[in-house]
Design a protein around this motif. Sequence first.
Motif, PDB file in Angstrom:
ATOM      1  N   VAL A   1       0.841  -1.195   0.000  1.00  0.00           N
ATOM      2  CA  VAL A   1       0.000   0.000   0.000  1.00  0.00           C
ATOM      3  C   VAL A   1       0.882   1.253   0.000  1.00  0.00           C
ATOM      4  CG1 VAL A   1      -1.673   1.358   1.332  1.00  0.00           C
ATOM      5  CG2 VAL A   1      -1.944  -1.131   1.122  1.00  0.00           C
ATOM      6  N   LEU A   2       0.587   2.176  -0.918  1.00  0.00           N
ATOM      7  CA  LEU A   2       1.313   3.445  -0.995  1.00  0.00           C
ATOM      8  C   LEU A   2       0.493   4.598  -0.426  1.00  0.00           C
ATOM      9  CD1 LEU A   2       2.823   3.222  -4.607  1.00  0.00           C
ATOM     10  CD2 LEU A   2       3.936   2.656  -2.436  1.00  0.00           C
ATOM     11  N   GLU A   3      -0.806   4.572  -0.661  1.00  0.00           N
ATOM     12  CA  GLU A   3      -1.654   5.683  -0.212  1.00  0.00           C
ATOM     13  C   GLU A   3      -3.097   5.222  -0.126  1.00  0.00           C
ATOM     14  OE1 GLU A   3      -2.910  10.254  -1.587  1.00  0.00           O
ATOM     15  OE2 GLU A   3      -1.404   9.120  -2.725  1.00  0.00           O
ATOM     16  N   ARG A   4      -3.753   5.568   0.979  1.00  0.00           N
ATOM     17  CA  ARG A   4      -5.159   5.238   1.139  1.00  0.00           C
ATOM     18  C   ARG A   4      -6.003   6.466   0.812  1.00  0.00           C
ATOM     19  NH1 ARG A   4      -5.748   0.310   2.952  1.00  0.00           N
ATOM     20  NH2 ARG A   4      -4.094  -0.686   4.167  1.00  0.00           N
ATOM     21  N   LEU A   5      -7.056   6.254   0.055  1.00  0.00           N
ATOM     22  CA  LEU A   5      -7.931   7.340  -0.384  1.00  0.00           C
ATOM     23  C   LEU A   5      -9.322   7.096   0.190  1.00  0.00           C
ATOM     24  CD1 LEU A   5      -6.624   7.249  -4.036  1.00  0.00           C
ATOM     25  CD2 LEU A   5      -6.075   9.002  -2.341  1.00  0.00           C
ATOM     26  N   GLY A   6      -9.399   7.189   1.516  1.00  0.00           N
ATOM     27  CA  GLY A   6     -10.641   6.867   2.207  1.00  0.00           C
ATOM     28  C   GLY A   6     -10.972   5.400   2.024  1.00  0.00           C
ATOM     29  N   ASP A   7     -12.268   5.111   1.946  1.00  0.00           N
ATOM     30  CA  ASP A   7     -12.677   3.718   1.721  1.00  0.00           C
ATOM     31  C   ASP A   7     -12.987   3.450   0.255  1.00  0.00           C
ATOM     32  OD1 ASP A   7     -14.995   5.149   1.412  1.00  0.00           O
ATOM     33  OD2 ASP A   7     -16.168   4.012   2.882  1.00  0.00           O
ATOM     34  N   ALA A   8     -12.780   4.464  -0.588  1.00  0.00           N
ATOM     35  CA  ALA A   8     -13.160   4.336  -1.991  1.00  0.00           C
ATOM     36  C   ALA A   8     -12.063   3.726  -2.850  1.00  0.00           C
ATOM     37  CB  ALA A   8     -13.546   5.702  -2.559  1.00  0.00           C
ATOM     38  N   ALA A   9     -10.808   4.019  -2.525  1.00  0.00           N
ATOM     39  CA  ALA A   9      -9.717   3.573  -3.399  1.00  0.00           C
ATOM     40  C   ALA A   9      -8.405   3.546  -2.633  1.00  0.00           C
ATOM     41  CB  ALA A   9      -9.605   4.483  -4.623  1.00  0.00           C
TER      42      ALA A   9
END
Length: 340
Positions: free
Chosen positions: A236-244
């Motif tokens: 994982v590099l970056e979490r974009l909320g729960d959408a992506a």
Amino acid sequence: MAAGAEALHFRVDDGDPHDRLDKLVVHLLERAGRATSRAAVQRWIAAGRVLVDGEPARASVAVRSGALVDVRPEEPSPSAATADPGVAIPVVYEDEHLLVIDKPAGLVVHPARGHASGTLVNGLLALPGFALAPADPRDPMGHVRPGIVHRLDRGTSGLLVVAKDEPTREALKARFARHEIEREYAAIVAGEARDATYDTLHGRHPTDRLRFTSWVRSDPGAGGAAPRRAVTHVRVLERLGDAATVVACSLETGRTHQIRVHLAERGRTPVLGDPLYGKPPKKPAVRAIAEELGRQALHARVLGFIHPATQRPVRWESALPADMRSALDQLRRLATRSSI
């Protein structure tokens, strides 16, 4: 011996493989800097282009130490593809043996049914470096056999290496087979991904011939192709909320659609915009971003290997293309608004 290219002469040593002539010739040619596929060698043997102590022999025959092996390579068959200077090819590195390109999404790698022209191969044939294979001046038709050693799907962008001569092509193919190529992809996936390693079997889908799957049996049954092992490391590099989620995917193997299959089937986080393995996102805003992107959000961002000619490590990195950057920026803004 059949006419053609100049003959190569070898004496078999004790340390050479003796059990099969075809295996021995591949070994001798590689040692002489003329790496060639085993399939090509088998064709030469069948055509009488390989002699053992002056006599033709079968590919399966054992060869004694001290035997004299004469090899006359045949000219490879030229491609039927024609040069097309209208195909834009972003070259990031080039030398006399190979070039590395940053393939844009939408560009098909080689001619196939439905894509007879306008492919990467057509564009390569129009480049100066492919007008004559400088690493092998005895091969005047080298410009019509661009050395594709791996591929990217039409909708995938990023780094791809192309060989300019047969020794480089065969050396790179061997490195790919031995998993000695560094490859990392960046992907935007739908949902909340996690760090994982997916080590599965991989084969064609039993009912949809356009797709591949990791849900295959080790025994495919009568008439079926045996599945092969596929290994993908996801970070994982970056979490974009729960959408992506933005992830990096490193490959140990290079099966067709491998990353797309593993992320969809095993991670349950399909690549955003994947028309084959994904589904339209449930959230309207995310679905609109995927539709605007118009392809799978997958980019080959790192490529590295030991250069076959110089034996030095080489490595390239590629930034996300504009369409993926735009999708990422929109998803970041969406995640920020959702968290308020």
